[in-house]
Design an enzyme around this catalytic site. Sequence first.
Site, PDB file in Angstrom:
ATOM      1  N   GLU A   9      -2.517 -10.995  -1.526  1.00 62.15           N
ATOM      2  CA  GLU A   9      -3.873 -10.618  -1.951  1.00 62.15           C
ATOM      3  C   GLU A   9      -4.029 -10.595  -3.465  1.00 62.15           C
ATOM      4  OE1 GLU A   9      -5.433  -7.087  -0.004  1.00 62.15           O
ATOM      5  OE2 GLU A   9      -4.083  -7.437   1.671  1.00 62.15           O
ATOM      6  N   ASP A  96      -1.477  -7.351   2.760  1.00 62.50           N
ATOM      7  CA  ASP A  96      -0.956  -5.984   2.849  1.00 62.50           C
ATOM      8  C   ASP A  96      -0.626  -5.571   4.291  1.00 62.50           C
ATOM      9  OD1 ASP A  96      -1.065  -5.655   0.153  1.00 62.50           O
ATOM     10  OD2 ASP A  96      -2.890  -4.437   0.135  1.00 62.50           O
ATOM     11  N   ASP A  98      -1.280  -3.444   6.590  1.00 63.21           N
ATOM     12  CA  ASP A  98      -2.138  -2.505   7.305  1.00 63.21           C
ATOM     13  C   ASP A  98      -3.242  -3.295   8.003  1.00 63.21           C
ATOM     14  OD1 ASP A  98      -3.797  -3.247   5.208  1.00 63.21           O
ATOM     15  OD2 ASP A  98      -3.662  -1.338   4.165  1.00 63.21           O
ATOM     16  N   GLU A 100      -6.387  -3.651   7.366  1.00 63.67           N
ATOM     17  CA  GLU A 100      -7.220  -4.429   6.458  1.00 63.67           C
ATOM     18  C   GLU A 100      -6.508  -5.706   6.034  1.00 63.67           C
ATOM     19  OE1 GLU A 100     -10.094  -3.582   2.581  1.00 63.67           O
ATOM     20  OE2 GLU A 100      -8.542  -2.138   3.147  1.00 63.67           O
ATOM     21  N   TYR A 321       4.746   0.482  -0.391  1.00 63.00           N
ATOM     22  CA  TYR A 321       3.311   0.389  -0.135  1.00 63.00           C
ATOM     23  C   TYR A 321       2.673   1.770  -0.198  1.00 63.00           C
ATOM     24  CZ  TYR A 321      -1.029  -1.411   1.832  1.00 63.00           C
ATOM     25  OH  TYR A 321      -2.341  -1.775   2.029  1.00 63.00           O
ATOM     26  N   ARG A 323      -0.443   2.853   0.702  1.00 67.31           N
ATOM     27  CA  ARG A 323      -1.437   3.294   1.688  1.00 67.31           C
ATOM     28  C   ARG A 323      -0.697   3.594   2.987  1.00 67.31           C
ATOM     29  NH1 ARG A 323      -4.214  -1.081  -0.904  1.00 67.31           N
ATOM     30  NH2 ARG A 323      -5.909  -0.286  -2.209  1.00 67.31           N
ATOM     31  N   HIS A 367       4.956   2.762   8.926  1.00 71.34           N
ATOM     32  CA  HIS A 367       5.017   2.732   7.478  1.00 71.34           C
ATOM     33  C   HIS A 367       6.082   3.692   6.974  1.00 71.34           C
ATOM     34  CE1 HIS A 367       0.546   1.317   7.142  1.00 71.34           C
ATOM     35  NE2 HIS A 367       1.347   0.426   7.669  1.00 71.34           N
TER      36      HIS A 367
END
Length: 898
Positions: A9, A96, A98, A100, A321, A323, A367
Amino acid sequence: MAIPLLIVESPTKARTLSAFLGNRYCVKASVGHVRDLPNNAAEVPEAIKGKKWGSMAVDVDHDFQPYYVISSDRKGTIRELKAAVKEASEVLLATDPDREGESISWHLLELLKPKVPVHRIVFHEITEEAVRDAIRNSRELDRNLVDAQESRRILDRLFGYQVSPVLWKRVAPKLSAGRVQSVAVRLVVEREEERKGFRKAEFWNLEAKLRGGDREFTVTLVRVGGKRVAIGKDFDSATGKPGNGGVAVLDGASSTALAETLRSHLPWEVTGVEEKPVTQRPAPPFTTSTLQQEANRKLGFSADRTMSAAQRLFDDGVISYHRTDSTSLSDKALQESGRTIRGMYGDAYYGGPRRYQTKVKNAQEAHEAIRPTNFSLVPDKAGSRFHPDGARVYELIWKRAVASQMADAKLLRTTVEITAAGEGGIPCLFTASGKVIRFPGYLRAYVEGSDDPTADLGDRETLLPDCKTGDRVSLPGDEAALSLLDLSPKSHETTPPPRYTDASLVKRLEEDGIGRPSTYASIIKTILERGYVWRQGKALVPTFTALVVTAFLKEHFRTMVELDFTGRIEEKLDLISNGALERLAFLREFYLGDGNGWPGLKSLVERDAWGDYPSIPIGDDPATGRRIAVKLGRFGPYVQRGEGGEGNTASLPAGLAPADFGLDEALKLLEEKSAGPRNAGVDPRTGLKVYVMTGRFGPYVQLGETPEKSKEGAKPPKGTKLPKPRRASLPEGESVDGITLETALRLLSLPREIGLHPDDGAEVVSNFGRFGPYVKHGDDFRSLESEGQVFTISLDEAVELLRQPKRGRKRTFGAAKKAALKELGANPAGAPIRLLDGRYGPYLTDGVVNATVPKGVPLESITLENALEWLAGKAAKGPSKSPAKRPRARKGKGKGKS
């Protein structure tokens, strides 16, 4: 020869990966989202513009089919990626880890349509080992995760685009609603309502200052005659009355009398000494929520600022990461942290490996917690590599992760009880507590809320003198183990519940399962940008707009702004991500109803009856009996008496806290509006009157009358533009009450023409701007050190300053940034009270209200009590005219996003 194409991204992440993958991979960045639902009417595809649902770009008649468009600033990126796909041997989607990120990968796949093999790879840290492991363990795109994210996006579009227009019609234009945004605003509003309904209570107790050996300490009265002495929690916040009849409530007179009695009944006696060992365990490593909370408490960072810094650190490959809602660490991280602890602190300080269980609703344990990718990169060595914000956030992350694996702290807590005899022999019990750190353990590395753990260790200790049961307390000079130095009644007041901060709001959202780690920062940023909330220091204060909108939503969309409803939505999205719930069934239930009490969004917005336009009642005018309320209009909130009309409406100034605005303030505002602007005097040069006024955007001075109002009833011909009178805003920290004619004329004289620059003959001017006082030559600006220099700086001084290189923007003026003459403490709301030196003399501020120090008062004699009294007196004269920070104006139509 074709090589794999790896798509991430962020361009920064792409550069980091390219550094260790070399020319064996082609690494490209999508630069975030490449496709989304249309952002405005211009982006809506022509094929659906005539549809009833066209503006939403979600076909609610055909299975909620979304119509995505390529972002205008991503078309070049897509062309570049398509060209790269043609040259690739395979495509690795490395967005990423997740939902999203999974969704972005799906959109890329849909747009690029590669004819070579495609694999999804996921890594939680940007290290060569992690990336190569991810490539070896590549997988297919997870459609369940994509469905969960796309369902969230469609749901939020339905909520925002269907509820927001109802607000425009029934409340005021340009308002917005959002599935999560509106719930967050409700929390902030309800806390403000609690503060407004709060009734203060005063209570007293006694404090005795004692000395034993070379140590002084304080004991506090806790019981009188078997009854516990009342403290703040014993009083009802709504009435100010004690809610518990079993406590002793002391007032000023009774506490003073008791102090006199106890002084005359010496000696007292030590009746109890208890020593208790205490074990203190370290906190787990950071999750997204706890990082945001701690950065707000310790660094003063907003959630958005923290996440921006963390994003850069992740892209640079130095943290995992960011988030995440997991507190677990990988085996590799556990081993590395253990080696670091032993090397830096010694074997005795290693308490691991510690494994923590996440206690958050719907946590995604796949995670890891936020941690350094390399524990040997200690903050002292790493700081110069990072942006200043990044260095401070990295230090937090490193210390918290290391401390989580260290040994427990061992403390010894001591409690001393001293009994004195009151009137008639009634026993009065005093206590004091002390604490000694026997083994600091993890406190060597990290103390929550402290910037310097080593220095803080001493502050955490409270040492009591050696004493034993039976020891006596008497006056100095008597033969007693402890000496009574002072015995004083102490007054206390209950305080209203504190306003939310970024830290406490994030904590509340997480506890109730509202939103996800990736959304907390954007939620707070959204409600600030849309004018529902503003900042007073760290506190989040709702605007009257927020109060009116929340009242309307609670009346007509109550279920949708309930905490448990929003939490259930998140749970269902989790079920979709796990493959346990079908996406279409979820969207149908939300929009059309579930046949079990929930009517569905469609029927809620299509109702016919909406009732009266909403308002916030303030009270009744005692002189006329007419109702006074706050309403929303085209230009924002205003107060209205009765049915309104001339003299019965007044705009509310920005930066006004609803809890601080009552009937008296409303009546004063209406009176001031009816009386018109204050006449400061006459300009001797023009003969025009000078007015001091307050508008929607704050206080200002004006030369002459506004043309439209110069002749009663006279209006200019249509299309005619009348010249506006000369105006000047008041500098930060100044209020309308302190403005004299001389001050007003000086402000109206700006910009000040200092002279002609010797190099080119162009004008050099000084003035106040958005970032404070400055001098200007053409398009070249330099900041001035003080506000007074605007009026005094000479041409030679200005030219010399302009020839110096520009410095980083560092404001040294205004209430928010000036060096304080004295820090006096905090008010009951937690806002710091500061004594500052203004252009017109010293003044006090709490960040919102400014109060001039009375003439003749020595600055060194000013106490917190004095400051609170003067600020309260100033606030009682009317709403603040010069807030430290005003809410931002809303932009656009604000169609809702959560």
